[in-house]
Design a protein around this motif. Sequence first.
Motif, short mmCIF file in Angstrom:
data_model
loop_
_atom_site.label_atom_id
_atom_site.label_comp_id
_atom_site.label_asym_id
_atom_site.label_seq_id
_atom_site.Cartn_x
_atom_site.Cartn_y
_atom_site.Cartn_z
N ASN A 47 1.91 5.42 4.70
CA ASN A 47 1.03 6.54 4.30
C ASN A 47 1.47 7.85 4.95
OD1 ASN A 47 -0.41 4.94 2.55
ND2 ASN A 47 -1.97 4.42 4.07
N THR A 56 -1.65 6.00 -1.86
CA THR A 56 -1.56 5.46 -0.52
C THR A 56 -1.51 3.94 -0.56
OG1 THR A 56 -3.97 5.39 -0.28
CG2 THR A 56 -2.86 7.40 0.47
N THR A 104 -3.17 0.83 0.54
CA THR A 104 -4.53 0.47 0.96
C THR A 104 -4.54 -0.86 1.71
OG1 THR A 104 -5.03 -0.77 -1.05
CG2 THR A 104 -5.45 1.63 -1.10
#
Length: 84
Positions: free
Chosen positions: A76, A5, A7
Amino acid sequence: METGTLTDDDVRGLLLAVGASPAVAAGDLTRSFEELELDSLARIEIASRVKDRFGVEVEDDLTPSETPIGLQRLVNARLAAAGV
């Protein structure tokens, strides 16, 4: 291409890499790219880095009114949809 993902730290790193102020904090991730004074070239560079690292195309979505946190959610969501 990386999996996983995008972040908060990744987003801050992208912003710094394209010339955002080093003082960018977590609270700034909800400010628009325009408010962060990141022009179209900076947004294209961010999109290019996201594409290279995650394989996700976001260039058309990075408008001046979009926010870094919106970018993070978009990337994401697309990674999750792709099963990455």
